[in-house]
Design a protein around this motif. Sequence first.
Motif, PDB file in Angstrom:
ATOM      1  N   SER A  24       0.814  -1.215  -0.004  1.00 30.12           N
ATOM      2  CA  SER A  24      -0.063  -0.133   0.045  1.00 30.12           C
ATOM      3  C   SER A  24       0.882   1.147   0.037  1.00 30.12           C
ATOM      4  O   SER A  24       1.950   1.335   0.852  1.00 30.12           O
ATOM      5  N   HIS A  25       0.839   2.269  -0.728  1.00 34.54           N
ATOM      6  CA  HIS A  25       1.670   3.231  -1.158  1.00 34.54           C
ATOM      7  C   HIS A  25       0.973   4.422  -0.010  1.00 34.54           C
ATOM      8  O   HIS A  25      -0.296   4.648  -0.292  1.00 34.54           O
ATOM      9  N   THR A  26       1.988   5.096   0.609  1.00 39.22           N
ATOM     10  CA  THR A  26       1.688   6.064   1.497  1.00 39.22           C
ATOM     11  C   THR A  26       1.885   7.244   1.114  1.00 39.22           C
ATOM     12  O   THR A  26       1.402   8.241   1.547  1.00 39.22           O
ATOM     13  N   SER A  27       2.677   7.380   0.064  1.00 38.07           N
ATOM     14  CA  SER A  27       3.285   8.486  -0.910  1.00 38.07           C
ATOM     15  C   SER A  27       3.524   8.266  -2.289  1.00 38.07           C
ATOM     16  O   SER A  27       3.767   6.849  -2.519  1.00 38.07           O
ATOM     17  N   ASN A  28       4.237   8.999  -3.039  1.00 40.95           N
ATOM     18  CA  ASN A  28       4.836   8.466  -4.331  1.00 40.95           C
ATOM     19  C   ASN A  28       6.196   8.009  -3.988  1.00 40.95           C
ATOM     20  O   ASN A  28       6.532   7.154  -4.841  1.00 40.95           O
ATOM     21  N   LYS A  29       6.644   8.219  -2.767  1.00 45.64           N
ATOM     22  CA  LYS A  29       8.086   7.524  -2.703  1.00 45.64           C
ATOM     23  C   LYS A  29       8.108   6.388  -1.322  1.00 45.64           C
ATOM     24  O   LYS A  29       9.029   5.928  -1.323  1.00 45.64           O
ATOM     25  N   HIS A  30       7.007   6.138  -0.691  1.00 43.50           N
ATOM     26  CA  HIS A  30       7.047   5.293   0.327  1.00 43.50           C
ATOM     27  C   HIS A  30       5.747   4.302   0.187  1.00 43.50           C
ATOM     28  O   HIS A  30       4.914   4.436  -0.373  1.00 43.50           O
ATOM     29  N   PHE A  31       5.939   3.024   0.402  1.00 43.67           N
ATOM     30  CA  PHE A  31       5.036   2.016   0.796  1.00 43.67           C
ATOM     31  C   PHE A  31       5.137   1.247   1.909  1.00 43.67           C
ATOM     32  O   PHE A  31       6.169   1.426   2.665  1.00 43.67           O
ATOM     33  N   LYS A  32       4.116   0.540   2.359  1.00 43.06           N
ATOM     34  CA  LYS A  32       4.091  -0.262   3.502  1.00 43.06           C
ATOM     35  C   LYS A  32       3.569  -1.596   3.007  1.00 43.06           C
ATOM     36  O   LYS A  32       2.989  -1.730   1.835  1.00 43.06           O
ATOM     37  N   PHE A  33       3.905  -2.503   3.697  1.00 43.04           N
ATOM     38  CA  PHE A  33       3.578  -4.020   3.185  1.00 43.04           C
ATOM     39  C   PHE A  33       3.379  -4.945   4.467  1.00 43.04           C
ATOM     40  O   PHE A  33       3.731  -4.520   5.541  1.00 43.04           O
ATOM     41  N   ASN A  34       2.714  -6.008   4.403  1.00 42.07           N
ATOM     42  CA  ASN A  34       2.455  -6.948   5.627  1.00 42.07           C
ATOM     43  C   ASN A  34       3.839  -7.580   5.783  1.00 42.07           C
ATOM     44  O   ASN A  34       4.293  -8.619   4.889  1.00 42.07           O
ATOM     45  N   HIS A  35       4.524  -7.577   6.935  1.00 39.92           N
ATOM     46  CA  HIS A  35       5.876  -8.297   7.035  1.00 39.92           C
ATOM     47  C   HIS A  35       5.637  -9.762   7.591  1.00 39.92           C
ATOM     48  O   HIS A  35       6.620 -10.706   7.374  1.00 39.92           O
ATOM     49  N   VAL A  36       4.454 -10.286   8.087  1.00 42.65           N
ATOM     50  CA  VAL A  36       4.204 -11.581   8.188  1.00 42.65           C
ATOM     51  C   VAL A  36       2.989 -12.173   7.299  1.00 42.65           C
ATOM     52  O   VAL A  36       1.875 -11.727   7.103  1.00 42.65           O
ATOM     53  N   ILE A  37       3.853 -12.914   6.050  1.00 45.40           N
ATOM     54  CA  ILE A  37       2.890 -13.025   5.464  1.00 45.40           C
ATOM     55  C   ILE A  37       1.837 -14.168   5.558  1.00 45.40           C
ATOM     56  O   ILE A  37       0.936 -14.602   5.353  1.00 45.40           O
ATOM     57  N   ASN A  38       2.437 -15.361   6.250  1.00 42.83           N
ATOM     58  CA  ASN A  38       1.483 -16.401   6.968  1.00 42.83           C
ATOM     59  C   ASN A  38       2.492 -16.846   8.167  1.00 42.83           C
ATOM     60  O   ASN A  38       3.446 -16.467   8.547  1.00 42.83           O
ATOM     61  N   ASP A  39       1.829 -17.835   8.979  1.00 43.22           N
ATOM     62  CA  ASP A  39       2.518 -18.424   9.982  1.00 43.22           C
ATOM     63  C   ASP A  39       3.894 -18.859   9.767  1.00 43.22           C
ATOM     64  O   ASP A  39       4.882 -18.968  10.586  1.00 43.22           O
ATOM     65  N   ASP A  40       4.114 -19.330   8.675  1.00 42.79           N
ATOM     66  CA  ASP A  40       5.604 -19.720   8.226  1.00 42.79           C
ATOM     67  C   ASP A  40       6.532 -19.021   7.252  1.00 42.79           C
ATOM     68  O   ASP A  40       7.478 -19.335   7.016  1.00 42.79           O
ATOM     69  N   GLU A  41       6.099 -17.792   6.741  1.00 44.25           N
ATOM     70  CA  GLU A  41       6.800 -16.826   5.881  1.00 44.25           C
ATOM     71  C   GLU A  41       6.607 -15.324   6.511  1.00 44.25           C
ATOM     72  O   GLU A  41       5.639 -14.852   6.921  1.00 44.25           O
ATOM     73  N   ILE A  42       7.905 -14.754   6.501  1.00 41.16           N
ATOM     74  CA  ILE A  42       7.831 -13.327   6.917  1.00 41.16           C
ATOM     75  C   ILE A  42       9.045 -12.737   5.960  1.00 41.16           C
ATOM     76  O   ILE A  42       9.745 -13.299   5.256  1.00 41.16           O
TER      77      ILE A  42
END
Length: 141
Positions: A24-42
Amino acid sequence: MSKYSEFLKGIKESQINKFFGEVSHTSNKHFKFNHVINDDEIILITNNVRFIKDNPVLVIDNNKVVYLKDWNVLEIHNFKYGLYAYAVKLNRKYWKEYTFKEEFDDVYFKEADTFDSLKAVAETQNDTEIALGWGKVDGPR
């Protein structure tokens, strides 16, 4: 915007989505994402990546590492905040610790990291914004 710059932006977006998944883009130059994909992937943002004979490893203790594949490590940076680190994709299924005879000179751990302890760290990083200026850099480390 020229067609070429739109083309480059499309390539960069696809590379970002390929590594980080949905962002998810918070601006033209920054974004956020979910660091924990599932219980076994990060996906963890860390400075504990070293290269041993050109192979990336994640240092998890004073003398222990987990070997990584080069496509599971992405160098990231944010010049504004002086951040030079790595985004590392980890999978519990491929977590295998290797112990070296000698300790690393530039690290100190009170106790070794585990997949679950790093998963807890990744959960705290969910609100961290990543700058779009990612990839190889020649700046200070």
